[in-house]
Structure formats: structure tokens, C-alpha cells
Design a protein around this motif. Structure first.
Motif, PDB file in Angstrom:
ATOM      1  N   ASP A 103       0.813  -1.147   0.059  1.00 26.84           N
ATOM      2  CA  ASP A 103       0.117   0.129   0.048  1.00 26.84           C
ATOM      3  C   ASP A 103       1.038   1.338  -0.007  1.00 26.84           C
ATOM      4  O   ASP A 103       0.411   1.945  -0.611  1.00 26.84           O
ATOM      5  CB  ASP A 103      -0.711  -0.095   1.351  1.00 26.84           C
ATOM      6  CG  ASP A 103      -1.958   1.191   1.309  1.00 26.84           C
ATOM      7  OD1 ASP A 103      -3.009   1.153   0.278  1.00 26.84           O
ATOM      8  OD2 ASP A 103      -1.829   2.106   1.951  1.00 26.84           O
ATOM      9  N   ALA A 149      -5.290  -2.660  -7.077  1.00 29.02           N
ATOM     10  CA  ALA A 149      -3.924  -2.006  -7.299  1.00 29.02           C
ATOM     11  C   ALA A 149      -3.567  -2.044  -8.489  1.00 29.02           C
ATOM     12  O   ALA A 149      -2.972  -0.774  -9.226  1.00 29.02           O
ATOM     13  CB  ALA A 149      -2.887  -2.538  -6.292  1.00 29.02           C
ATOM     14  N   ALA A 206      -5.558   0.511 -10.641  1.00 29.50           N
ATOM     15  CA  ALA A 206      -5.036   1.932 -10.289  1.00 29.50           C
ATOM     16  C   ALA A 206      -3.995   2.334 -10.954  1.00 29.50           C
ATOM     17  O   ALA A 206      -3.526   3.452 -11.344  1.00 29.50           O
ATOM     18  CB  ALA A 206      -5.068   2.005  -8.739  1.00 29.50           C
ATOM     19  N   TYR A 231      -7.945   2.961  -6.536  1.00 32.16           N
ATOM     20  CA  TYR A 231      -6.985   2.891  -5.234  1.00 32.16           C
ATOM     21  C   TYR A 231      -8.114   2.939  -3.978  1.00 32.16           C
ATOM     22  O   TYR A 231      -7.560   2.162  -2.843  1.00 32.16           O
ATOM     23  CB  TYR A 231      -6.263   4.271  -5.100  1.00 32.16           C
ATOM     24  CG  TYR A 231      -5.374   4.348  -3.730  1.00 32.16           C
ATOM     25  CD1 TYR A 231      -4.405   3.642  -3.617  1.00 32.16           C
ATOM     26  CD2 TYR A 231      -5.848   5.438  -2.800  1.00 32.16           C
ATOM     27  CE1 TYR A 231      -3.690   3.864  -2.385  1.00 32.16           C
ATOM     28  CE2 TYR A 231      -5.168   5.647  -1.767  1.00 32.16           C
ATOM     29  CZ  TYR A 231      -3.922   4.824  -1.460  1.00 32.16           C
ATOM     30  OH  TYR A 231      -3.329   4.702  -0.329  1.00 32.16           O
TER      31      TYR A 231
END
Length: 492
Positions: free
Chosen positions: A64, A122, A125, A141
Motif C-alpha cells: 500500500d 491496485a 489503479a 485505489y
């Protein structure tokens, strides 16, 4: 061998006891190892689950951070870090987690599915970021962030469930540990009690025989071999020892009794031998006194006869000297009759005797003395030289007109003292010498009876005194004189 195996109970008991203790300790050790291995497996499984979930949570957090950094700055470095962490995350999810968690664990399946969805959002994104579509990469996200939060919630929930399970497992382990500890204490205390009991019983069985052996040995050391035998109840090594000890004691007692009997018999024999020796000694003394007494009348007769002749011839001056020498001879004869004397005293006596001979025969009788001073102190019976000198002049020289010589010689040799009395007178035949020295009291000497009595007297007294029969030797030939040799041993 069979008897020894049958009675070796002490050794067998010790072996059984030792094997029992070893077996109990082995069982306790194996059981303890089993419990410890079980505890170890449970603890390892618990830690593996916790570490697995921690690794998932840690990798997602790093992913992250790297994702947010790339979306914020579009840095290729952060994108590379993200790709590395993603591959690490895939490797973690594709690991053998089924061995750690049961396939029926729904939460773990949800965590895995959410993790895969998190990676998909992810990746979307990142794709929209590269397309510079701000609104869409922001939406993806936010979805990945929401999914991350769900994953963390499931991890916390799963950790909570595991903590609850582990608490129960821990309590079970603690209970099992207490049980194992209690069992260990019971076994150890039981072994200690059993060991003390066995040691007490063995010691009691050992001390009693030793006490009896010590008591009997103490009595034996005091010379009491009549103590009772030792009897033991158990058929063990101590009973064999007691049997051997009893046998040894009885054998020693019998041997001592036998030795006492032999000693008493020997004492009686020695007493009898002593009585016999005393009787023989008294007999020897009686014979000695009898032999000594035989010489006095003959000597007294000749001496008085010479004094009478001298008193008739001179009636004066020389009579005093003659009587003085004669008085010394009488005094010596009387004083020494019941005792011993020295060889020096014997030589002095025959010197006085020669003074008497000079009065009677003048210078026809010559007298030579060759005396070794070392022989003066030799102890001998009294009147052993005078009879030999007297025999030499009466039977060897008195009938010769030209007279002759009497020679007395003494020598101190290595093993003996040698005394020689010899003359150069008429001599004597060998056959007559054999009759004179014969030990047959019935030997007939005829007119030479006086010769035989005097010489035998001296020889017998010497043999009685020295307890030997090889002391006296006589040699002679007609017209060549007589030689008498006496060998006196030093040990007398």
C-alpha cells in the motif's frame, strides 16, 4: 556353580532392584519426552499461524505504501518496489498455508480472496495512473484501501480466534505439565522410599551376619574356640561365609587340640629324657669319682716310699725340700679331686712331681716342657698328666741305667688343643697297646696291669668329661719309647 547361583540372592535382588529403577526412570523419561514433543508441536503450530498472518499484514502495508508513492509521484523506483513486494505477496499466498490452517477455515479463505482482489484493484489503479485517468485510478485505489482494511479486520479476527484457541491449548498444556510434574514427583518419591527400604533391608541382612562374625572373631582372638557356630536363615552369600567361617574355626580348634596333645607328649618325653640324662650324668660322676679314686693309693705309696728312702739316706737338708714338693702334690690332689682345673695347673703339678723324681733318680731322668701359653686356660679333669708322666718313668725309664727323657708338649691348634707325653724308654708292643686301650673290662694285662689301669683311667675320665671317644691315642715300639697324644676340642 549351581549352588552358588541358588544362594546368590543378594546379587539377584540388587540386579532386579536396579533394573526396576532403570525401567521406571526410562518410562518416565519417554513419557516426558512424548509430552514435550507434543507441546513443542502445538507451540510451533501456534507461532507459525501468527507469523503467517503477520507476514500478510506486513506485506500488504508495504504494498500500500509503495502503491500510494507511485500514484502520488509516478516514480519508477516506487513502482519497482511495488512489483517486488507484489511478487513476494504472491509467493506468500501460494505457500503451503493449508498445512498451517485447516481448509475449512472460512476466514483464511476470505483473507486469501480479498488479498487477490486487493492486488487486482491496485493493478487497475496503476494502469489508470499511466493513462492519466485521475478519477478512475483514485476510485480503484480507494477500493484497494477498503479491501486492505477488510483484510486487516479478518486478520485481527483470526488472531483473536487463534488467541482463544491458544489459551485453551495453553491451559491444557499447563494441566498436562502439572500432571506430568505430579507423576514425576510421585515416581521419584516412590523410588526414594523403595530405595531406602531396600537399603535398610539389605543393610539389616548384612549387619546381623557381620555382628555375629565380629563377636565370634573377637572370642577367637581371645583364644576361645568353643563358641557356638553361626547360623543364618537366608540362603545367600553370607550363609556360605558363615559355613566357611564355622569350618575354619572348628578346624583350628581341632588343630590346637592336636598340637596340645603333641606338646604334652613331647613334654613328657623331654621330662623322661631329662631324667635319663640326669641319671646318666650321676652315673658318669660316680664313674669319674671311682676312676679318680683309683689313682690315689698308688701315687701315695710311691711318694711315701721315696720320702722314706730319702730320710734314711740324708736325714737332713734336702728332706725339707722333698716334703714341701710332696705336700703341694698332696694338696693339689685333695683340692682338685671334686672339681676341674686348667692345663696350666696340670703343668705346674707335674713340675712339682719332677722335683720328687730328681730326688729319687738324680739326673738320670730328664724332663722337658714345651708349653704353648695359649693352652694354659684350657679346662680339663684333674690329674691327667701326672699319671702319664709317672707311667713313663716307672715303666719306661726306671729300669735303664742310662736313664732317659720325658717330654711334655702342648699346642693350640685351630680346632683343638693338642697334648703330647712321650719318652725314649723301653717302649711297648702293639699287641699290649691294644689290650691297654681295650674297652673290655675283662682284658688280661698280666704284669702290666698297673700300666693299663693308669692309662685307662686317664682316657676314660677325658672321654667322660668331653663326651667324645676320639680324644686319646697311644703309640709305641720296643726300645723306642711310648708316645701318648691327647686332642682336646675347643667347644668343651
Amino acid at each position: 556353580m549351581t549352588k552358588m547361583n541358588r544362594v546368590s540372592s543378594i546379587k539377584n535382588n540388587l540386579i532386579v532392584y536396579s533394573l526396576g529403577v532403570i525401567l521406571l526412570m526410562t518410562i518416565l523419561s519417554v513419557y516426558s519426552l512424548f509430552i514435550m514433543e507434543r507441546y513443542k508441536g502445538q507451540i510451533e503450530a501456534m507461532f507459525e499461524k501468527h507469523i503467517f498472518l503477520s507476514d500478510i499484514q506486513s506485506v500488504i502495508s508495504e504494498l500500500d505504501n509503495d502503491l500510494l508513492g507511485f500514484l502520488s509521484s509516478k516514480s519508477s523506483t516506487r513502482l519497482n518496489d511495488y512489483n517486488k513486494k507484489r511478487q513476494e505477496f504472491f509467493d506468500l499466498l501460494e505457500g503451503d498455508y493449508d498445512n498451517i490452517y485447516s481448509t475449512e477455515d472460512v476466514l483464511m479463505k476470505n483473507i486469501k480472496n480479498l488479498s487477490e482482489e486487493y492486488i487486482n484493484q491496485a493493478q487497475n489503479a496503476i494502469s489508470y495512473k499511466r493513462q492519466r485517468n485521475v478519477s478512475k485510478y483514485y476510485i480503484n485505489y480507494e477500493k484497494s484501501k477498503t479491501i486492505k482494511n477488510f483484510i486487516f479486520e479478518y486478520i485481527d479476527k483470526l488472531n483473536s480466534i487463534q488467541l482463544s484457541r491458544n489459551s485453551k491449548t495453553y491451559l491444557e498444556l499447563v494441566n498436562q505439565t502439572h500432571l506430568l510434574q505430579t507423576i514425576t514427583y510421585i515416581i521419584v518419591i516412590s523410588l526414594i522410599i523403595i530405595s531406602l527400604l531396600i537399603v535398610y533391608l539389605i543393610t539389616a541382612r548384612m549387619v546381623k551376619p557381620f555382628s555375629q562374625l565380629t563377636h565370634v572373631a573377637e572370642e577367637i582372638s581371645k583364644g576361645n574356640f568353643d563358641t557356638e557356630d553361626i547360623y543364618l536363615e537366608f540362603d545367600d552369600e553370607f550363609k556360605l561365609l558363615a559355613i566357611a567361617f564355622n569350618k575354619m574355626k572348628n578346624n583350628i580348634r581341632e588343630y590346637i587340640a592336636e598340637v596340645k596333645n603333641i606338646a604334652e607328649t613331647e613334654t613328657k618325653l623331654k621330662d623322661q629324657q631329662l631324667k635319663n640324662v640326669k641319671m646318666e650324668h650321676l652315673l658318669d660322676n660316680a664313674r669319674l669319682y671311682a676312676l679318680q679314686s683309683q689313682i690315689n693309693p698308688h701315687f701315695l705309696f710311691n711318694t711315701i716310699n721315696a720320702g722314706v728312702q730319702l730320710s734314711i739316706m740324708e736325714r737332713a737338708t734336702r728332706t725339707g725340700e722333698f716334703l714341701e714338693s710332696m705336700s703341694r702334690l698332696f694338696r693339689y690332689n685333695i683340692q682338685k679331686m671334686d672339681s676341674t682345673c686348667t692345663l696350666g695347673e696340670e703343668v705346674k703339678n707335674i713340675s712339682d712331681y719332677y722335683d720328687l723324681l730328681k730326688v729319687r733318680f738324680g739326673h738320670r731322668i730328664r724332663f722337658e716342657l714345651d708349653i704353648d701359653p695359649l693352652t694354659f686356660d684350657k679346662r680339663v679333669p684333674p690329674l691327667i698328666l701326672q699319671p702319664l708322666v709317672e707311667n713313663a718313668y716307672i715303666h719306661g725309664l726306671s729300669g735303664l741305667e742310662e736313664g732317659g727323657t720325658i717330654k711334655v708338649t702342648t699346642r693350640y691348634l685351630l680346632n683343638e688343643v693338642c697334648v703330647i707325653v712321650e719318652d725314649n724308654g723301653r717302649g711297648i708292643e702293639n699287641s699290649l697297646i691294644e689290650k691297654i686301650l681295650s674297652r673290655n673290662s675283662n682284658s688280661q694285662l698280666g704284669q702290666n696291669e698297673e700300666v693299663g689301669i693308669g692309662i685307662r683311667n686317664v682316657r676314660d675320665r677325658l672321654e667322660l668329661y668331653f663326651h667324645r671317644s676320639d680324644i686319646f691315642r697311644m703309640e709305641g715300639r720296643l726300645n723306642q719309647g711310648v708316645k701318648i697324644t691327647i686332642c682336646l676340642p675347643h667347644e668343651a
